[in-house]
Design a protein around this motif. Sequence first.
Motif, PDB file in Angstrom:
ATOM      1  N   GLY A  34       6.058 -18.696  27.199  1.00 41.43           N
ATOM      2  CA  GLY A  34       5.401 -18.485  26.024  1.00 41.43           C
ATOM      3  C   GLY A  34       3.974 -18.712  26.386  1.00 41.43           C
ATOM      4  O   GLY A  34       2.691 -18.131  25.053  1.00 41.43           O
ATOM      5  N   GLY A  35       3.472 -19.979  26.862  1.00 40.71           N
ATOM      6  CA  GLY A  35       2.462 -20.034  27.337  1.00 40.71           C
ATOM      7  C   GLY A  35       2.192 -21.935  26.191  1.00 40.71           C
ATOM      8  O   GLY A  35       1.181 -22.167  25.844  1.00 40.71           O
ATOM      9  N   ARG A  36       3.189 -21.925  25.833  1.00 41.22           N
ATOM     10  CA  ARG A  36       3.932 -22.958  25.104  1.00 41.22           C
ATOM     11  C   ARG A  36       2.882 -24.464  25.184  1.00 41.22           C
ATOM     12  O   ARG A  36       2.086 -24.956  25.342  1.00 41.22           O
ATOM     13  CB  ARG A  36       5.407 -23.054  24.327  1.00 41.22           C
ATOM     14  CG  ARG A  36       5.267 -24.100  23.582  1.00 41.22           C
ATOM     15  CD  ARG A  36       6.276 -24.561  22.741  1.00 41.22           C
ATOM     16  NE  ARG A  36       5.863 -25.741  21.509  1.00 41.22           N
ATOM     17  CZ  ARG A  36       7.738 -25.811  21.166  1.00 41.22           C
ATOM     18  NH1 ARG A  36       8.475 -26.074  21.888  1.00 41.22           N
ATOM     19  NH2 ARG A  36       7.172 -27.033  20.243  1.00 41.22           N
ATOM     20  N   TRP A  37       3.005 -24.696  26.874  1.00 44.06           N
ATOM     21  CA  TRP A  37       2.956 -25.377  27.729  1.00 44.06           C
ATOM     22  C   TRP A  37       1.621 -25.327  28.416  1.00 44.06           C
ATOM     23  O   TRP A  37       1.749 -26.260  29.747  1.00 44.06           O
ATOM     24  CB  TRP A  37       4.377 -26.474  28.471  1.00 44.06           C
ATOM     25  CG  TRP A  37       4.960 -26.724  27.326  1.00 44.06           C
ATOM     26  CD1 TRP A  37       6.212 -25.748  28.252  1.00 44.06           C
ATOM     27  CD2 TRP A  37       5.274 -27.014  26.525  1.00 44.06           C
ATOM     28  NE1 TRP A  37       6.863 -26.251  26.966  1.00 44.06           N
ATOM     29  CE2 TRP A  37       6.866 -27.087  25.425  1.00 44.06           C
ATOM     30  CE3 TRP A  37       5.118 -27.560  25.719  1.00 44.06           C
ATOM     31  CZ2 TRP A  37       7.586 -27.338  24.587  1.00 44.06           C
ATOM     32  CZ3 TRP A  37       4.660 -28.382  24.447  1.00 44.06           C
ATOM     33  CH2 TRP A  37       6.595 -28.156  23.857  1.00 44.06           C
ATOM     34  N   CYS A  38       0.718 -24.331  27.788  1.00 40.01           N
ATOM     35  CA  CYS A  38      -0.730 -24.604  29.116  1.00 40.01           C
ATOM     36  C   CYS A  38      -1.737 -25.003  28.257  1.00 40.01           C
ATOM     37  O   CYS A  38      -1.730 -24.079  26.871  1.00 40.01           O
ATOM     38  CB  CYS A  38       0.179 -22.956  29.074  1.00 40.01           C
ATOM     39  SG  CYS A  38       1.194 -21.914  30.645  1.00 40.01           S
TER      40      CYS A  38
END
Length: 238
Positions: free
Chosen positions: A58-62
């Motif tokens: 979910g793009g949490r670490w982007c």
Amino acid sequence: MESPPWQCPRLQSVYTVSSPLIIDPPPTACTDAEARRILRNMLTAEEFTETKFDLPEGGRWCELVAGDIRQFDPPDGLYGTVVLNLTKALGKHLHGGQSQPASVSDDGGPAYACYELGLVTCRDPDTVRCPPVSVFVGGDAFAEMDREVTESRPVLVIELASGNQRRTGMTDRVLEWHGWGVPCVWVIDSADKSVHVAEPDREVKVRTTGDTLSGDPVLPGLEFPVRELFVEPEWWTR
């Protein structure tokens, strides 16, 4: 050959008969900044927000850095513990009637924390940083909590140096926060269980597990033992 129907010299170089079009011609005139973004396929903060949840986890670490998406490794196991304990300490202070936001805000508005909120630190090209915690003071009550990204500046950014990838670039991140106008940055080091307190043009203060961490001057009255950040809840260890 008839001139292309827009006024962007940087894009005209790819609009020739001898070479195929790299991109479709923009329908209207564009600035040099827009031309660079189109040619490099750079994203804006808003486009990053729209596509973030399609990314891994979910793009949490982007994050978005100069228009390019950067993927970070998931943090180590202490990340969740530290964020949980931070949430408890900040919540007790900010919602317990102890905060004194008038000391850092002319309008005397409330102080509140946001978690993994995207902060737009630069435009053209856009950079969106997503620190674990950012604390805001003043303005409309809790205005940033329902947003995915914001250009508002927090009074405190809390980073976690969790894993080698995050530790390597942490100095540059702190300088970026200061350059953007954040008056205080905490860097929590999960490896040696310490907190580095960085303020612009001041020597970095290091607080270890035997020390008390203070929110002064941005959050006066906030104090808690550093060791409490690294204590796993009993229900996690059962």
